[in-house]
Design a protein around this motif. Sequence first.
Motif, PDB file in Angstrom:
ATOM      1  N   UNK A  25     -11.282 -34.268 -35.663  1.00  0.00           N
ATOM      2  CA  UNK A  25     -11.733 -33.603 -36.974  1.00  0.00           C
ATOM      3  C   UNK A  25     -13.102 -33.935 -37.304  1.00  0.00           C
ATOM      4  N   UNK A  26     -13.870 -34.880 -37.232  1.00  0.00           N
ATOM      5  CA  UNK A  26     -15.073 -35.379 -37.423  1.00  0.00           C
ATOM      6  C   UNK A  26     -15.992 -35.710 -35.925  1.00  0.00           C
ATOM      7  N   UNK A  27     -17.298 -35.698 -36.557  1.00  0.00           N
ATOM      8  CA  UNK A  27     -18.278 -36.121 -35.571  1.00  0.00           C
ATOM      9  C   UNK A  27     -17.847 -37.278 -34.824  1.00  0.00           C
ATOM     10  N   UNK A  28     -17.901 -37.425 -33.589  1.00  0.00           N
ATOM     11  CA  UNK A  28     -17.448 -38.681 -32.867  1.00  0.00           C
ATOM     12  C   UNK A  28     -18.706 -39.439 -32.856  1.00  0.00           C
ATOM     13  N   UNK A  29     -19.877 -39.079 -32.856  1.00  0.00           N
ATOM     14  CA  UNK A  29     -20.906 -39.873 -32.713  1.00  0.00           C
ATOM     15  C   UNK A  29     -21.110 -40.551 -34.139  1.00  0.00           C
ATOM     16  N   UNK A  30     -20.774 -40.236 -35.166  1.00  0.00           N
ATOM     17  CA  UNK A  30     -20.830 -40.643 -36.431  1.00  0.00           C
ATOM     18  C   UNK A  30     -19.688 -41.879 -36.558  1.00  0.00           C
ATOM     19  N   UNK A  31     -18.710 -41.397 -36.042  1.00  0.00           N
ATOM     20  CA  UNK A  31     -17.458 -42.319 -36.031  1.00  0.00           C
ATOM     21  C   UNK A  31     -17.704 -43.508 -35.180  1.00  0.00           C
ATOM     22  N   UNK A  32     -18.424 -43.349 -34.113  1.00  0.00           N
ATOM     23  CA  UNK A  32     -18.960 -44.517 -33.284  1.00  0.00           C
ATOM     24  C   UNK A  32     -19.828 -45.300 -33.902  1.00  0.00           C
ATOM     25  N   UNK A  33     -20.835 -44.531 -34.543  1.00  0.00           N
ATOM     26  CA  UNK A  33     -21.859 -45.458 -35.592  1.00  0.00           C
ATOM     27  C   UNK A  33     -21.152 -46.465 -36.431  1.00  0.00           C
ATOM     28  N   UNK A  34     -20.105 -45.786 -37.003  1.00  0.00           N
ATOM     29  CA  UNK A  34     -19.127 -46.605 -37.938  1.00  0.00           C
ATOM     30  C   UNK A  34     -18.642 -48.031 -37.163  1.00  0.00           C
ATOM     31  N   UNK A  35     -17.769 -47.720 -36.042  1.00  0.00           N
ATOM     32  CA  UNK A  35     -17.218 -48.734 -35.507  1.00  0.00           C
ATOM     33  C   UNK A  35     -18.024 -49.798 -34.769  1.00  0.00           C
ATOM     34  N   UNK A  36     -19.061 -49.192 -34.187  1.00  0.00           N
ATOM     35  CA  UNK A  36     -19.943 -50.366 -33.471  1.00  0.00           C
ATOM     36  C   UNK A  36     -20.715 -51.183 -34.365  1.00  0.00           C
ATOM     37  N   UNK A  37     -21.152 -50.431 -35.525  1.00  0.00           N
ATOM     38  CA  UNK A  37     -21.911 -51.013 -36.523  1.00  0.00           C
ATOM     39  C   UNK A  37     -20.876 -52.244 -37.232  1.00  0.00           C
ATOM     40  N   UNK A  38     -19.646 -51.811 -37.719  1.00  0.00           N
ATOM     41  CA  UNK A  38     -18.910 -52.585 -38.137  1.00  0.00           C
ATOM     42  C   UNK A  38     -18.575 -54.001 -37.388  1.00  0.00           C
ATOM     43  N   UNK A  39     -18.152 -53.814 -35.990  1.00  0.00           N
ATOM     44  CA  UNK A  39     -18.307 -54.883 -35.059  1.00  0.00           C
ATOM     45  C   UNK A  39     -19.506 -55.877 -35.016  1.00  0.00           C
ATOM     46  N   UNK A  40     -20.517 -55.114 -35.001  1.00  0.00           N
ATOM     47  CA  UNK A  40     -21.786 -55.981 -35.069  1.00  0.00           C
ATOM     48  C   UNK A  40     -21.860 -56.883 -36.249  1.00  0.00           C
ATOM     49  N   UNK A  41     -21.379 -56.397 -37.380  1.00  0.00           N
ATOM     50  CA  UNK A  41     -21.606 -57.198 -38.589  1.00  0.00           C
ATOM     51  C   UNK A  41     -20.523 -58.361 -38.626  1.00  0.00           C
ATOM     52  N   UNK A  42     -19.496 -57.948 -38.078  1.00  0.00           N
ATOM     53  CA  UNK A  42     -18.141 -59.093 -37.907  1.00  0.00           C
ATOM     54  C   UNK A  42     -18.868 -60.099 -37.167  1.00  0.00           C
ATOM     55  N   UNK A  43     -19.334 -59.828 -35.918  1.00  0.00           N
ATOM     56  CA  UNK A  43     -19.865 -60.714 -35.065  1.00  0.00           C
ATOM     57  C   UNK A  43     -20.819 -61.821 -35.637  1.00  0.00           C
ATOM     58  N   UNK A  44     -21.875 -61.159 -36.413  1.00  0.00           N
ATOM     59  CA  UNK A  44     -22.867 -61.914 -37.042  1.00  0.00           C
ATOM     60  C   UNK A  44     -22.367 -62.955 -38.070  1.00  0.00           C
ATOM     61  N   UNK A  45     -21.217 -62.275 -38.771  1.00  0.00           N
ATOM     62  CA  UNK A  45     -20.483 -63.306 -39.553  1.00  0.00           C
ATOM     63  C   UNK A  45     -19.883 -64.355 -39.098  1.00  0.00           C
ATOM     64  N   UNK A  46     -19.167 -64.402 -37.890  1.00  0.00           N
ATOM     65  CA  UNK A  46     -18.687 -65.393 -37.198  1.00  0.00           C
ATOM     66  C   UNK A  46     -19.600 -66.608 -36.659  1.00  0.00           C
TER      67      UNK A  46
END
Length: 413
Positions: free
Chosen positions: A71-92
């Motif tokens: 339904x939505x831009x796959x590129x934009x969804x990947x920006x969300x998922x990849x960015x979220x995982x980066x923030x979590x790794x930095x928190x750990x």
Amino acid sequence: MLALALLRDPRYRTYWIALFLSQMGTWMQAATQGWLVLELTHSAERLGLVVALQFLPSLLFSLPAGVLSDRYSRRNLLLLTQGGMAVLALGMFILIATGWVRYPHVLVFAFLYGLFNAMDLPVRQAYTVELAGKERYPGAIALNSFGFNTSRLLGPALAGLLIAGFGLSWSYLVNALSFVPLLWVLLKSPSLAVERGKGGVVADALEGLRFVWGEPLVRQVVLLVGLSSLLGMNFQTIVPAYARLELGLDAQGFGLLMSAVGLGSILAAVLQAITARARPLRAVLGSALLGLSLLALALPLPPGWAAFAFALAGLGMITTLINANTTVQLLAPDRIRGRVMSVYSMVLLGSGPLGAYLSGLLIEALGARLGVGAMGALTLAATLWMVRRPWPKVLAPTPPLEPSLPTPQAASD
């Protein structure tokens, strides 16, 4: 070869290199997480619980992720998922570096990381078809598998060196930084429009399920992947437990054992790249090899032979996954590809929670050697059960699509 032709495409080559760097960091983090849990708890069962929580979101949220992907831009969804995982790794990284990390923190991190990954996998697989085009997809999946498994080989070995030299936290920092090139590539890529479904979320999700269940070959392949994932692909639990509890290895030895799995996986990817064809029967043979290799680990093997057995297990696992994934992608109509791949992802990763916890329980009850052997025996038995029906040997790269499902060509960037 289709894979080499794709590397001559500048946009796909840049994306593939950035994805490879991200996957390298992910495998470093995965290896470190297992070692961290064992240091905090000294329990294979609790390690299995962490891995189970990491894959639980795939069981719960893969189908909605597939609907969003269509339904939505796959590129934009990947920006969300990849960015979220980066923030979590930095928190750990911060938690471990400051000495504040506790076992509950790892549980929460694993669940949240798995939540982003449940969205990322079906979207990324559909996005790969957008970049490569359906006619070049067999080469793309072989190339991506080669990169994924090369990172599986190198990442844990590098993690072992980092753990031994600088401590556990640095693998998480490297992983956080490894997302930066991929995020940059995605930001520079155009956002493609997708044809939105006219039904509701539930109706759209059920359409993907109906296709998987109604296409006999797809149903067989997905069921095989689910059984193999449930019983034999739990390496994030099996390898650290076997390395520490059975062989008594240090962090570097554990990293090398994880890399042995990656070495076998690379060999499988290279063999697939040579043919660039989906061979569903190879998925069955790969699953049988996986089961036999784990069963061999029930023997009192020295570290070298154990590494060889894990390499064969990696070869069997990736042989199964490449041929299964390619089969499903080639048979899936463009219009519902995200939803079909979300079903595949749900089965592949959603069976992980129970499998990881089952592995931990068996290792806790029987010991690492017999527990891993038991998982191998169960994998082999499930594979033999699956071959009670004939499997086609070769699937053409561009099979005819189901006429009842219209298939407008996906936009290509």
